[in-house]
Design a protein around this motif. Structure first.
Motif, PDB file in Angstrom:
ATOM      1  N   MET A 298      -6.032  18.425 -33.321  1.00  0.00           N
ATOM      2  CA  MET A 298      -7.212  18.917 -34.040  1.00  0.00           C
ATOM      3  C   MET A 298      -8.440  18.586 -33.235  1.00  0.00           C
ATOM      4  SD  MET A 298      -6.761  17.624 -37.839  1.00  0.00           S
ATOM      5  CE  MET A 298      -5.166  17.267 -38.458  1.00  0.00           C
ATOM      6  N   LYS A 299      -9.148  19.540 -32.711  1.00  0.00           N
ATOM      7  CA  LYS A 299     -10.325  19.238 -31.929  1.00  0.00           C
ATOM      8  C   LYS A 299     -11.490  20.050 -32.441  1.00  0.00           C
ATOM      9  CE  LYS A 299      -7.701  18.258 -27.877  1.00  0.00           C
ATOM     10  NZ  LYS A 299      -7.467  18.446 -26.509  1.00  0.00           N
TER      11      LYS A 299
ATOM     12  N   PHE B 273      -6.490  18.165 -41.744  1.00  0.00           N
ATOM     13  CA  PHE B 273      -6.047  17.255 -42.796  1.00  0.00           C
ATOM     14  C   PHE B 273      -6.058  15.806 -42.326  1.00  0.00           C
ATOM     15  CE2 PHE B 273      -1.812  16.622 -41.016  1.00  0.00           C
ATOM     16  CZ  PHE B 273      -1.583  17.802 -40.339  1.00  0.00           C
ATOM     17  N   GLU B 274      -6.977  15.476 -41.472  1.00  0.00           N
ATOM     18  CA  GLU B 274      -7.076  14.085 -41.011  1.00  0.00           C
ATOM     19  C   GLU B 274      -7.557  13.199 -42.164  1.00  0.00           C
ATOM     20  OE1 GLU B 274      -9.040  13.856 -37.266  1.00  0.00           O
ATOM     21  OE2 GLU B 274      -8.526  11.741 -37.013  1.00  0.00           O
TER      22      GLU B 274
ATOM     23  N   TYR C 180      -2.232  24.463 -41.433  1.00  0.00           N
ATOM     24  CA  TYR C 180      -2.888  24.068 -40.188  1.00  0.00           C
ATOM     25  C   TYR C 180      -2.130  24.597 -38.985  1.00  0.00           C
ATOM     26  CZ  TYR C 180      -4.626  21.258 -36.345  1.00  0.00           C
ATOM     27  OH  TYR C 180      -5.140  20.861 -35.141  1.00  0.00           O
ATOM     28  N   TRP C 181      -0.805  24.372 -38.986  1.00  0.00           N
ATOM     29  CA  TRP C 181       0.002  24.767 -37.820  1.00  0.00           C
ATOM     30  C   TRP C 181       0.144  26.279 -37.708  1.00  0.00           C
ATOM     31  CZ3 TRP C 181       0.092  21.359 -34.273  1.00  0.00           C
ATOM     32  CH2 TRP C 181       0.065  19.999 -34.589  1.00  0.00           C
TER      33      TRP C 181
ATOM     34  N   ARG D 184      -2.318  13.827 -29.404  1.00  0.00           N
ATOM     35  CA  ARG D 184      -3.631  14.460 -29.194  1.00  0.00           C
ATOM     36  C   ARG D 184      -3.816  15.689 -30.060  1.00  0.00           C
ATOM     37  NH1 ARG D 184      -4.773  14.601 -22.790  1.00  0.00           N
ATOM     38  NH2 ARG D 184      -6.380  13.000 -22.806  1.00  0.00           N
ATOM     39  N   SER D 185      -2.694  16.362 -30.356  1.00  0.00           N
ATOM     40  CA  SER D 185      -2.822  17.599 -31.130  1.00  0.00           C
ATOM     41  C   SER D 185      -2.994  17.307 -32.622  1.00  0.00           C
ATOM     42  CB  SER D 185      -1.617  18.506 -30.902  1.00  0.00           C
ATOM     43  OG  SER D 185      -0.445  17.846 -31.298  1.00  0.00           O
ATOM     44  N   ILE D 186      -2.736  16.080 -33.008  1.00  0.00           N
ATOM     45  CA  ILE D 186      -2.820  15.738 -34.431  1.00  0.00           C
ATOM     46  C   ILE D 186      -4.103  14.979 -34.749  1.00  0.00           C
ATOM     47  CG2 ILE D 186      -1.654  14.554 -36.318  1.00  0.00           C
ATOM     48  CD1 ILE D 186       0.909  14.708 -34.642  1.00  0.00           C
ATOM     49  N   HIS D 187      -4.550  14.184 -33.818  1.00  0.00           N
ATOM     50  CA  HIS D 187      -5.727  13.343 -34.084  1.00  0.00           C
ATOM     51  C   HIS D 187      -6.884  13.811 -33.226  1.00  0.00           C
ATOM     52  CE1 HIS D 187      -3.428  10.540 -36.501  1.00  0.00           C
ATOM     53  NE2 HIS D 187      -2.470  10.742 -35.641  1.00  0.00           N
TER      54      HIS D 187
END
Lengths: 578, 301
Positions: free
Chosen positions: A1-2, A10-11, A392-393, B207-210
């Motif tokens: 997630m960037k 969903f962080e 999300y995915w 990296r792709s999750i956070h």
């Protein structure tokens, strides 16, 4: 997630930008009337159920932002002070080195008290004009007296209190880290000498004269035993006119409700409990509506003006086949109930339509094309994060595949094929977690227990599949209750159940018992498990009753017996529906 | 230079414990005392090696003390280690064999040595090979190291720096536990034991999750075990974050992280225990890495 490239982030809520939280939070169904009350409230739910978002949204900082965005007046009737407990401060455990329980409690309480003090000051430090000019000197003097510290009169008093709290907590930690326990005891602060008087002082400010302060502790399961007991003692205070606690805690932690003096606090009397995991009957249920609102709000924020059903369309072939199965069920119903009412026919179609679809599928066919909002709502198992995760995915896949030139706002739907692909992948991921061994990721889970849990879920999958294909009464049931539990069974089975809960593979809900109307727990395996096994994640009302001994045997790799109920028995209405 | 040395170790069933200990004695004939800890949960497995070491010490005239620890009683372990390391034995040089020492024990021993002496030597022996199937299981709840839990600032977000191993799940467990705003993953460089596939590539997925993840390529076997890299990577964040440090990668990284907390006592050390180890964890004795941790520079001889 960037860089917020995805509407379905969903962080952890506290790590999201406040503007995003304010924009996407759906207030309607999230118990605002309970939060904004003078009651002590426990919000209970597993990771991803929306506890943190709910507390943050109701905190003053976020309410102020909301008021600014919507050009509304900010009300001070109920002011939420958000206090995170998942911090390196709370997680300190030097108190374990002390052999005196009273001193352990003193040290533990001090950290919690200073955290609360800091957050109260932090909350108000951004509020301009809370302290009128003619009250500034008075407040400074009162707080100087209360904390025995000379606050400068010409500075923002709340910034100074924050600085004071930080100086105190840092000095305290230095003492503890050096092993200077005696000096630490003398410096320890308590709720009744610090927080309570401060709240009463704040109530003397004109803007806050009728304010009720909500002290909102997030992730309270991370508190140590002594901090939890302090908290329970504060909850037990008789007078809650000025303040109350709203406490978010993980369900599986089974919080204790004992106070420092050894008494206990009682549900319904000292506090009320809100279960954040929503029972899931259908997309028209409160959670279904919540899910729809969450998706649509997030899409709007990213410039996508689409209904949730349009954005996540189901596979048309599947819809056609399902309609055919429903027609078949309707014909069967007319034969069963020649004089039947419209409701009887509808209920019959509800029970058997989807089951007929699954039964009609060839054994050699690929997995069903899981897609559509209905499916997404169901596989979430009533947990918001489980809804957002596959979304999300899916979005990421569409966005990544599109290449340069496509803006987020131009994505107007997720093709059913991609939905199905992602759902199956996320489903497989859960089974991989089981296959690889929960002992790798779940605390206090041995290798042997990991194998038992894996067997249990394997056999549950087979059990539910047998029901889907053969059971005549409740073919699509995918929740269960446990019957015939003895203390011996409990000692074997419950550790496995708790491991599965900690792994978020199993949820516990409470509903009326079939036999005597009292509330009993029922178990909902994470519905995301079922797509890769070809099961129907939509489920139906009803619970399968499974003997504890059969579940234990299943953990050992033995199939769970399936009692096949004939249609006649079912029609006689002897079986229980929820 | 000290004339006498005191060695501290944790007994293990692994070959590298036995052969490494004997090799250390060979290299340092000045060792006159050995403090050997062992864990109750693996007492049976380590019994043979402990008996051999005891025999060796008797033959050599080395004063041996043995002390039982338990994974279930970290606070009691702390007291036992404190009593042992800070006893009234006159101040010799210390050699700490960290080869088969759990990281929280390493940090506890170094903590007490920091109070007592100006510097301590350490040694680490790699094995020849590691078990390819699994090494450890059944993760326990992460816990901050006693008296090395940092000085947290109220209101500051958390930054987690962890050296990584082949179990990406353990890294994820730590991330779930702390929910850090920023993550620094220190990944061992090189492709030994399929490191690129099993360590680097798996951790890239995080990296792709956070949202805020930095990957640092380090060498835990360098002279300073990449201490200076960590310090450089962290210096711009120390004022803003509560920094939490964990060692899930090569064991010498635990020395570098302890060293960090010597210079920056506001940083916290966190131990992520495993409750189960593979009997066939490793085979043979590999390369030795020795070093000295200086607690007080001005007094080092």
């Amino acid at each position: 997630m960037k860089n917020l490239q995805n509407p379905f982030e969903f962080e952890a809520a506290a790590n999201l930008p406040p503007e995003l939280v304010v924009d996407v939070f759906v207030e309607d169904h999230n118990y605002t009337r309970f939060i904004q009350s003078k009651r002590n409230v426990y919000l209970v739910g597993e990771r991803g159920s929306g506890k943190s978002m709910t507390l943050l949204y109701n905190s003053l900082k976020y309410r102020a932002l909301w008021s600014k965005i919507h050009n509304q007046k900010l009300e001070y009737d109920f002011i939420g002070i958000y206090i995170p407990c998942k911090t390196p401060l709370t997680q300190k455990n030097e108190h374990q080195l002390i052999q005196n329980e009273f001193h352990m409690a003193l040290i533990s309480e001090n950290y919690l008290v200073l955290s609360i003090l800091f957050e109260i000051a932090n909350t108000f430090s951004r509020c301009a004009n809370i302290v009128p000019d003619d009250k500034k000197e008075w407040l400074c003097e009162e707080l100087s007296y209360l904390f025995d510290h000379d606050f400068p009169k010409d500075k923002n008093i709340f910034e100074e209190v924050k600085r004071y709290a930080n100086n105190e907590v840092r000095a305290f930690q230095r003492l503890i880290n050096k092993g200077n326990i005696t000096d630490a005891y003398e410096a320890a602060k308590s709720f009744s000498t610090q927080i309570l008087p401060m709240i009463l002082l704040l109530n003397e400010l004109p803007a806050l004269s009728s304010t009720h302060f909500m002290l909102m502790l997030d992730d309270a399961h991370d508190l140590n035993k002594y901090q939890r007991r302090c908290l329970n003692s504060w909850i037990a205070y008789r007078d809650h006119s000025a303040f109350s606690f709203k406490i978010a805690t993980a369900k599986v932690s089974d919080p204790d409700f004992i106070t420092l003096s050894g008494g206990s606090i009682l549900d319904g009397h000292d506090y009320i409990t809100i279960d954040m995991e929503q029972p899931l009957q259908n997309p028209q249920s409160p959670f279904g509506k919540l899910a729809r609102n969450i998706i649509e709000k997030r899409l709007i924020k990213f410039g996508i003006d689409k209904k949730a059903e349009e954005f996540f369309p189901p596979n048309m072939e599947f819809m056609k086949d399902l309609e055919a199965a429903n027609d078949q069920a309707r014909e069967m119903a007319k034969k069963e109930y020649p004089e039947g009412t419209a409701k009887q026919i509808t209920d019959y179609v509800y029970k058997y339509g989807r089951a007929i679809y699954f039964r009609n599928r060839s054994r050699k066919a690929n997995l069903p094309p899981y897609s559509g909002l209905d499916t997404l709502v169901n596989i979430s198992s009533g947990v918001i994060r489980n809804l957002l995760d596959p979304c999300y995915w899916m979005f990421d896949r569409v966005y990544s595949a599109a290449g340069a030139g496509l803006t987020i706002a131009k994505i107007d739907h997720i093709p059913a094929s991609i939905q199905s692909e992602v759902i199956c992948e996320r489903s497989q991921r859960l089974w991989t977690l089981l296959d690889d061994g929960l002992d790798k990721v779940i605390e206090e889970c041995t290798r042997d227990q990991a194998k038992l849990v894996k067997n249990l879920f394997d056999e549950l999958a087979v059990f539910f599949r047998e029901r889907l294909l053969h059971h005549e009464s409740e073919p699509r049931v995918i929740t269960f209750t446990i019957s015939g539990m003895t203390p011996e069974h409990e000692s074997v089975l419950m550790p496995l159940i708790n491991i599965a809960r900690r792994a978020l593979l199993l949820y516990v809900r409470y509903g009326p018992s079939k036999d005597d109307g009292r509330r009993e727990p029922f178990y909902v395996p994470n519905r995301m498990l079922w797509p890769i096994r070809g099961l129907d994640p939509n489920g139906q009302h009803g619970r399968a009753s499974i003997k504890a001994s059969d579940l234990i045997a299943a953990a050992g790799g033995r199939p769970i017996p399936v009692k096949f109920v004939s249609i006649e028995e079912a029609v006689q209405g002897e079986l229980f529906n929820v | 230079m000290y004339e006498k040395h005191r060695m501290i170790t944790v007994a293990s069933w692994e070959q590298r414990f036995l052969y490494g200990t004997l090799l250390t004695f060979e290299k340092h004939p000045s060792i006159t005392r050995l403090d050997m800890f062992f864990y109750r949960e693996y007492a049976l497995w380590s019994e043979d090696n402990r008996a051999k070491i005891a025999e060796f010490c008797k033959d050599r005239g080395v004063y041996l003390t043995t002390h039982e620890l338990s994974f279930e009683t970290p606070a009691l372990n702390w007291r036992i280690i404190e009593a042992t390391v800070t006893d009234s034995y006159s101040h010799p040089g210390y050699i700490v064999d960290i080869t088969t020492m759990p990281r929280d024990t390493i940090w506890a021993i170094l903590h007490f040595l920091e109070e007592r002496v100006d510097y301590a030597s350490y040694v680490y022996y790699k094995p020849e090979t590691y078990n390819k199937e699994w090494l450890s299981r059944d993760p326990g709840r992460p816990r901050l190291a006693f008296r090395r839990s940092g000085i947290a600032t109220l209101g500051a977000p958390t930054l987690l720096l962890t050296t990584t191993g082949f179990d990406v799940e353990r890294t994820e467990q730590l991330i779930n536990y702390f929910e850090p705003k920023k993550i620094i993953l220190a990944i061992q460089q090189g492709d030994q034991f399929e490191n690129i596939k099993l360590n680097l590539q798996r951790h890239e997925q995080i990296r792709s999750i956070h949202s805020d993840v930095i990957i640092l390529k380090v060498d835990s076997y360098s002279q300073d075990h990449s201490f200076s890299m960590y310090e450089t990577a962290l210096q711009e964040h120390v004022a803003e974050y509560n920094v939490v440090l964990s060692s899930l990668g090569p064991k010498p990284s635990s020395i570098a992280l302890f060293h960090l907390t010597m210079r920056h006592p506001e940083m916290a050390l966190v131990y992520a225990p495993s409750n189960q180890f593979n009997l066939d964890y490793s085979q043979g004795l590999g390369q030795a890495y020795e070093g000295t941790l200086v607690f007080r520079e001005e007094n080092k001889q």
